[in-house]
Design an enzyme around this catalytic site. Sequence first.
Site, PDB file in Angstrom:
ATOM      1  N   THR A  95       0.874  -1.178   0.000  1.00  0.00           N
ATOM      2  CA  THR A  95       0.000   0.000   0.000  1.00  0.00           C
ATOM      3  C   THR A  95       0.909   1.226   0.000  1.00  0.00           C
ATOM      4  O   THR A  95       1.632   1.467   0.977  1.00  0.00           O
ATOM      5  CB  THR A  95      -0.884   0.039   1.263  1.00  0.00           C
ATOM      6  OG1 THR A  95      -1.666  -1.148   1.289  1.00  0.00           O
ATOM      7  CG2 THR A  95      -1.797   1.249   1.255  1.00  0.00           C
ATOM      8  N   LYS A 170      -7.877   1.788  -3.007  1.00  0.00           N
ATOM      9  CA  LYS A 170      -7.569   1.331  -1.637  1.00  0.00           C
ATOM     10  C   LYS A 170      -7.674   2.502  -0.649  1.00  0.00           C
ATOM     11  O   LYS A 170      -8.272   2.375   0.422  1.00  0.00           O
ATOM     12  CB  LYS A 170      -6.166   0.719  -1.637  1.00  0.00           C
ATOM     13  CG  LYS A 170      -5.507   0.568  -0.291  1.00  0.00           C
ATOM     14  CD  LYS A 170      -5.671  -0.794   0.305  1.00  0.00           C
ATOM     15  CE  LYS A 170      -5.103  -0.822   1.719  1.00  0.00           C
ATOM     16  NZ  LYS A 170      -5.403  -2.012   2.448  1.00  0.00           N
ATOM     17  N   LYS A 245      -1.609   5.276   8.521  1.00  0.00           N
ATOM     18  CA  LYS A 245      -0.807   5.348   7.280  1.00  0.00           C
ATOM     19  C   LYS A 245      -1.738   5.585   6.076  1.00  0.00           C
ATOM     20  O   LYS A 245      -1.487   6.465   5.257  1.00  0.00           O
ATOM     21  CB  LYS A 245      -0.039   4.036   7.092  1.00  0.00           C
ATOM     22  CG  LYS A 245       0.680   3.928   5.765  1.00  0.00           C
ATOM     23  CD  LYS A 245       1.226   2.526   5.505  1.00  0.00           C
ATOM     24  CE  LYS A 245       1.673   2.422   4.052  1.00  0.00           C
ATOM     25  NZ  LYS A 245       2.101   1.094   3.657  1.00  0.00           N
TER      26      LYS A 245
HETATM   27  P1  NAD Z   1       5.878  -5.866   7.266  1.00  0.00           P
HETATM   28  O1  NAD Z   1       6.680  -4.754   7.835  1.00  0.00           O
HETATM   29  O2  NAD Z   1       5.529  -7.027   8.130  1.00  0.00           O
HETATM   30  O3  NAD Z   1       6.632  -6.468   5.969  1.00  0.00           O
HETATM   31  C1  NAD Z   1       7.367  -5.691   5.050  1.00  0.00           C
HETATM   32  C2  NAD Z   1       8.654  -6.437   4.770  1.00  0.00           C
HETATM   33  O4  NAD Z   1       9.399  -5.729   3.777  1.00  0.00           O
HETATM   34  C3  NAD Z   1       9.570  -6.533   6.009  1.00  0.00           C
HETATM   35  O5  NAD Z   1       9.810  -7.900   6.296  1.00  0.00           O
HETATM   36  C4  NAD Z   1      10.845  -5.790   5.576  1.00  0.00           C
HETATM   37  O6  NAD Z   1      12.027  -6.400   6.094  1.00  0.00           O
HETATM   38  C5  NAD Z   1      10.773  -5.917   4.077  1.00  0.00           C
HETATM   39  N1  NAD Z   1      11.551  -4.918   3.355  1.00  0.00           N
HETATM   40  C6  NAD Z   1      11.627  -3.577   3.551  1.00  0.00           C
HETATM   41  N2  NAD Z   1      12.450  -3.016   2.645  1.00  0.00           N
HETATM   42  C7  NAD Z   1      12.912  -4.023   1.859  1.00  0.00           C
HETATM   43  C8  NAD Z   1      13.789  -4.075   0.755  1.00  0.00           C
HETATM   44  N3  NAD Z   1      14.375  -2.976   0.277  1.00  0.00           N
HETATM   45  N4  NAD Z   1      14.038  -5.284   0.203  1.00  0.00           N
HETATM   46  C9  NAD Z   1      13.450  -6.404   0.688  1.00  0.00           C
HETATM   47  N5  NAD Z   1      12.611  -6.414   1.733  1.00  0.00           N
HETATM   48  C10 NAD Z   1      12.355  -5.231   2.311  1.00  0.00           C
HETATM   49  O7  NAD Z   1       4.578  -5.191   6.653  1.00  0.00           O
HETATM   50  P2  NAD Z   1       3.214  -5.922   6.229  1.00  0.00           P
HETATM   51  O8  NAD Z   1       2.257  -5.874   7.354  1.00  0.00           O
HETATM   52  O9  NAD Z   1       3.545  -7.214   5.564  1.00  0.00           O
HETATM   53  O10 NAD Z   1       2.680  -4.877   5.135  1.00  0.00           O
HETATM   54  C11 NAD Z   1       3.201  -4.825   3.820  1.00  0.00           C
HETATM   55  C12 NAD Z   1       2.363  -3.871   3.016  1.00  0.00           C
HETATM   56  O11 NAD Z   1       1.007  -4.330   2.990  1.00  0.00           O
HETATM   57  C13 NAD Z   1       2.315  -2.453   3.594  1.00  0.00           C
HETATM   58  O12 NAD Z   1       2.353  -1.541   2.519  1.00  0.00           O
HETATM   59  C14 NAD Z   1       0.988  -2.406   4.345  1.00  0.00           C
HETATM   60  O13 NAD Z   1       0.460  -1.109   4.435  1.00  0.00           O
HETATM   61  C15 NAD Z   1       0.144  -3.295   3.454  1.00  0.00           C
HETATM   62  N6  NAD Z   1      -0.995  -3.931   4.154  1.00  0.00           N
HETATM   63  C16 NAD Z   1      -0.840  -4.499   5.374  1.00  0.00           C
HETATM   64  C17 NAD Z   1      -1.934  -5.086   6.005  1.00  0.00           C
HETATM   65  C18 NAD Z   1      -1.799  -5.736   7.359  1.00  0.00           C
HETATM   66  O14 NAD Z   1      -2.835  -6.041   7.970  1.00  0.00           O
HETATM   67  N7  NAD Z   1      -0.580  -5.986   7.855  1.00  0.00           N
HETATM   68  C19 NAD Z   1      -3.179  -5.094   5.374  1.00  0.00           C
HETATM   69  C20 NAD Z   1      -3.307  -4.549   4.103  1.00  0.00           C
HETATM   70  C21 NAD Z   1      -2.197  -3.959   3.493  1.00  0.00           C
END
Ligand code: NAD
Length: 295
Positions: A95, A170, A245
Site C-alpha cells: 500500500t 484502496k 498510514k
Molecule cells: P511488514 O513490515 O511485516 O513487511 C514488510 C517487509 O518488507 C519486512 O519484512 C521488511 O524487512 C521488508 N523490506 C523492507 N524493505 C525491503 C527491501 N528494500 N528489500 C526487501 N525487503 C524489504 O509489513 P506488512 O504488514 O507485511 O505490510 C506490507 C504492506 O502491505 C504495507 O504496505 C501495508 O500497508 C500493506 N498492508 C498491510 C496489512 C496488514 O494487515 N498488515 C493489510 C493490508 C495492506
Amino acid sequence: MTNIAFIGVGNMGGPMARNLLKANHQVTAFDLSDTVLAPVLKAGAAKAASANEAVNGADVVITMLPAGQHVRSVYLDNGVLSAAKKGALLIDSSTIDVDSARAVHSAAEKAGFLFLDAPVSGGTGGAEAGTLTFMCGGSNAAFEQAKPILEKMGKKIAHAGGPGAGQAAKICNNMMLGISMIGTCEALALGEKLGLEAQALFDIMSTSSGQSWSLTTYCPVPGPVPTAPSNRDYTGGFATALMLKDLKLAQTAAQSVGANTPLGAEAAQLYSLFAALGNAGMDFSGIIRMLQGKA
Ligand code: NAD
C-alpha cells in the site's frame, strides 16, 4: 508452474508467498530480515541474496513492502527494472502513495515491462487464508496476466482502472472506513452516556439508516458481534498505525488533486492522536476508548 520472485515476506508477504508455494509455484524470496524469511524457506522457497538476484530468470515478480520509498528503491536506480528478464510481469501489492505507484508504472513501461499496482485488503488473516481482495491498477493485458497468480492468494481480484488506480481505490475505501468507524464509535459512546444498552442500540442502528460495515461486522463495543476485535481487547485486527498510514496517504492524494476531504482530514488527526497516546498497535476500532475518555 510459474517461477515467481517474492520481495518482502513480512506479515502479509510471508503467508502470500506460502500460498503460492502451496499452489505448486516455484518461489524465490528476498527480504532484508532473515527472521521473516525463515518460515517461507521452510515452506519450500529458494533464498536470494538480493532483490536483483531474486528476479533473475523469474516470470513474475511480486513486491510486498512497507511504503513508496521502499518500492521505488527496489524497482528503480539499477534495481529490479534493470535485473528482471524481458517479458516478466511485475506486481506491487504494497500500500503506497499514488505518485510513487505511477512513477514506477511509467519507468516499468519505458523499460518494456507490464506492471500492476495491486494493493490488498483483508489483513493478515486474509493473507493466511488466501482470501485477500486485490485492487488492481494497470493495463488490461497486465491485469489478465496477473489474475491467475493473484487468485492463488485472494478471492476477489478487481480491476480498478489504469496505472495507480488500485492504490487510489484502496485509499478511498480506507478513508471511508476510518471516517465511518469514528462515526460508529461516537454514536455508541453517546448512546452509552444517554443510558442506552449497547446491544439495544446495535439492534436498532444495524437495521436503520446508520447501518455500516464498521457497526455490523466490526462493532467497536464488545458483545453484539462476537468475532470483532473489541471482544479480544482490540487485538488481532487492523492496527491503528496502518489505518493512520492509509489516512495520511489519502490526505496526500487529496492535496495533490485539490479534492475536499474535511472528514478524512479530521479522521487522520484523531487517529494520529490515538496512536500518539500509545495505541499504534491496537486495532483501529479501539479509538472508541479515546472517545469514551478511557484511552
Ligand atoms: P511488514 O513490515 O511485516 O513487511 C514488510 C517487509 O518488507 C519486512 O519484512 C521488511 O524487512 C521488508 N523490506 C523492507 N524493505 C525491503 C527491501 N528494500 N528489500 C526487501 N525487503 C524489504 O509489513 P506488512 O504488514 O507485511 O505490510 C506490507 C504492506 O502491505 C504495507 O504496505 C501495508 O500497508 C500493506 N498492508 C498491510 C496489512 C496488514 O494487515 N498488515 C493489510 C493490508 C495492506
